[in-house]
Design a protein around this motif. Structure first.
Motif, PDB file in Angstrom:
ATOM      1  N   ASN A 204     -50.030   6.195   7.927  1.00 55.98           N
ATOM      2  CA  ASN A 204     -48.685   5.620   8.044  1.00 55.98           C
ATOM      3  C   ASN A 204     -47.619   6.611   7.570  1.00 55.98           C
ATOM      4  O   ASN A 204     -47.908   7.480   6.748  1.00 55.98           O
ATOM      5  N   HIS A 206     -46.939   6.667  10.807  1.00 52.14           N
ATOM      6  CA  HIS A 206     -47.189   6.978  12.218  1.00 52.14           C
ATOM      7  C   HIS A 206     -48.183   6.013  12.859  1.00 52.14           C
ATOM      8  O   HIS A 206     -48.098   5.743  14.064  1.00 52.14           O
ATOM      9  N   GLU A 209     -46.231   2.996  13.813  1.00 55.98           N
ATOM     10  CA  GLU A 209     -45.334   3.381  14.907  1.00 55.98           C
ATOM     11  C   GLU A 209     -46.069   3.383  16.243  1.00 55.98           C
ATOM     12  O   GLU A 209     -45.539   2.912  17.262  1.00 55.98           O
ATOM     13  N   VAL A 212     -46.756  -0.359  17.692  1.00 57.22           N
ATOM     14  CA  VAL A 212     -45.670  -1.329  17.858  1.00 57.22           C
ATOM     15  C   VAL A 212     -45.873  -2.165  19.118  1.00 57.22           C
ATOM     16  O   VAL A 212     -45.784  -3.409  19.086  1.00 57.22           O
TER      17      VAL A 212
END
Length: 226
Positions: A204, A206, A209, A212
């Motif tokens: 994280n 990433h 992300e 999502v």
């Protein structure tokens, strides 16, 4: 130097490479290919990017390479990703490769197939008998049992030792996929849930992300079933 990543974040190996490059803080350009709109079948993509019509693909200064595991090994040789994630030591690297070789048929085949027949096929009007669907779920659960007991059940913190490697990232992104079809491995396997939380934390922000879109689909599915 320039690197382009052709990907769709609905794709497990696409998410893996996206997270990996972000974690490495490497300056790359995501080139999104919308699988739901069949952009990977377009003449332009087929002739100029990947004749196999799949993602992910990288374009590294004009060098095109397909297949996620081959890409990871190339990125490691090019010193683009950290050695800690794909070890240089011969035996440690062999252990990571051992999992990656098993992963394709041992885990990914069953999770991906279940996701396709349970979630994707109905979107295109394809229906399957309940007993057939149950068979795909049974095979996926058998694969999860093996992962849980024979990979995570070896007394180490992560898949191939006590440090996070690309083996963990490939596995973690894979196990997110059946969530879109209503099956969350973390709810059925406590060891997987504990391990997955550590992998997510390591990668994280990433990791979140890259998921999502997937998480939005999961939330939408859950709302529809209420």
């Amino acid at each position: 130097m320039s690197l382009k990543l052709y990907c769709d974040l609905i794709s497990q190996p696409s998410r893996t490479l996206y997270i990996l490059l972000k974690t490495a803080k490497y300056n790359f350009e995501p080139k999104y290919v919308k699988l739901a709109k069949a952009e990977h079948y377009s003449e332009e993509f087929t002739t100029q990017v990947n004749r196999m019509q799949r993602v992910p693909v990288i374009d590294h200064n004009g060098f095109l390479l397909t297949e996620s595991v081959a890409i990871v090994k190339y990125l490691a040789r090019e010193k683009i990703i950290p050695e800690s994630l794909y070890p240089v030591d011969s035996k440690q690297q062999a252990r990571v490769d051992e999992f990656l070789e098993w992963h394709h048929i041992g885990l990914r085949l069953h999770c991906t197939t279940y996701f396709r027949v349970k979630y994707m096929d109905p979107l295109f009007g394809k229906k399957m008998e309940e007993d057939q669907l149950a068979g795909y779920e049974r095979r996926m659960v058998q694969a999860l049992d093996v992962f849980d007991k024979k990979w995570l059940g070896q007394g180490t913190e992560f898949v191939v030792g006590n440090k996070v490697t690309v083996a963990d990232l490939f596995a973690a992104t894979e196990l997110e996929q059946p969530r879109m079809a209503g099956y969350d491995p973390k709810e059925h396997y406590p060891a997987i849930a504990t391990w997955a939380k550590k992998v997510q934390a390591h990668f994280n922000p990433h990791y979140d992300e890259a998921h999502v879109i997937l998480n939005k689909i999961v939330k939408k599915q859950q709302s529809a079933n209420l």
